[in-house]
Scaffold this active site. Sequence first.
Site, short mmCIF file in Angstrom:
data_model
loop_
_atom_site.label_atom_id
_atom_site.label_comp_id
_atom_site.label_asym_id
_atom_site.label_seq_id
_atom_site.Cartn_x
_atom_site.Cartn_y
_atom_site.Cartn_z
N CYS A 1 1.11 -0.89 0.22
CA CYS A 1 -0.23 -0.27 -0.04
C CYS A 1 0.66 0.79 -0.37
O CYS A 1 0.29 2.25 -0.03
CB CYS A 1 -1.23 -0.40 1.16
SG CYS A 1 -1.75 -1.18 1.36
N LYS B 1 -10.38 6.30 4.39
CA LYS B 1 -11.67 5.68 4.92
C LYS B 1 -12.96 5.82 4.55
O LYS B 1 -13.61 5.50 4.27
CB LYS B 1 -11.78 5.96 7.38
CG LYS B 1 -12.97 5.56 7.64
CD LYS B 1 -12.81 4.38 7.66
CE LYS B 1 -14.87 4.27 8.32
NZ LYS B 1 -15.12 3.83 6.62
N HIS C 1 -9.28 3.51 -0.94
CA HIS C 1 -7.64 3.32 -0.98
C HIS C 1 -7.11 2.21 -2.15
O HIS C 1 -7.41 0.76 -1.69
CB HIS C 1 -7.68 2.56 0.54
CG HIS C 1 -6.11 1.92 1.09
ND1 HIS C 1 -5.25 2.67 0.04
CD2 HIS C 1 -6.14 0.53 2.07
CE1 HIS C 1 -3.94 1.98 0.75
NE2 HIS C 1 -4.26 1.03 1.28
#
Length: 391
Positions: free
Chosen positions: A87, A333, A337
Amino acid sequence: MSRASGVRVAGVGLTPFGAHAGRTGRDLFAEAALAALDDAGVAAGDVEGLDYGNFMGALAERQGHQAPLVAEAAGLRCPATRYEEACASAGVAVRAAVQTIRAGEADVLVAGGMERMTNLPTPEVTEALAVAADELFEVRAGVTFPGAYALMARAYFEAYGGSREDLAHVAVKNHANALDNEYAQYQREITVEQALDSPTVASPLSLYDACPITDGASAVVLVSEAYADDNDLDAPVAVTGTGQGADRMALQDRAQLARTPAADRAAEAAYADAGVGPADVGVAEVHDCFTVAEVFALESLGLYEPGEAVGAARRGETTRDGAVPVNLSGGLKAKGHPVGATGGSQIAELTRLLRGDHPNSDAASDATVGVTHNAGGTVASAVVHVLEVVE
């Protein structure tokens, strides 16, 4: 050129984050890259290289060797390199571009990333993401990232205290910040009660503690100060600090689970590089793949002492009206993502906040220094950047 203001963010580009049925990854990245070039006022022919982040393209699209492919789609005729750090892939790509310009090897680079995820069923996405954990000692045992972050949350609560309600306030804050962000996946408010009543994913984390599955792309045009001056670019934001850290991959091999040393090291390096400290930071975009990850990030960035960040959102200290607003974009959130794009998206959002053209810029109007925090896996990798308004 001055190291402190030698790399300017000339332009930024984003796709809306969410589900993009029927679109390819190369198409998504081309949209972001062309938007960034247009924002910068830089011709594609001036771009000397592409640093591109992508994590799971070989699994989600059965497409490796993506960097030259997306460069071609964006109309770039330059060397292109893909970076994979889970990520943190785009964060590492941006860092590489900053270092290349600083070294005098290029004046104009595009950096960013892309991920296409929603074309796979949720179980397959979960399985694909899990390969960012230790295959031998975690994946084979059935560990997924919700479970891993739940273990870290439990360790934090045991070491320092805190509650599910504290984490719910993080989710509520970030959803509120996403309301006016046209790029955000979830532009809707939630309540603390809704967050607490949502289904358990991995105790103590529930559905609203987790970021969504997302498609999207990000791109930034980075230029040397000399190029910006020679071409009369309006580029008031500079990347003045960059740092990267690492930790052991498997949770079982770490000394403790209530801290993220990789991010500690990345932050220390970035602050030292920029010549600033936590007290100078006025706004932050951090990696909140789960609500507890925002807590870890704030403590690694030195904005809070260990054990203090868990109540920050509940106390109103990191909300848009707080002393240091955090995740004014909506964060992972609520904004979403797309893992390979997130680090570039953070740079794009923070740049917009600092130069005053973000819908939430009023909440950061006094800030001249901001930080981004991008993490890979359970923070086995971390990248921190310092951005400053320099003119």
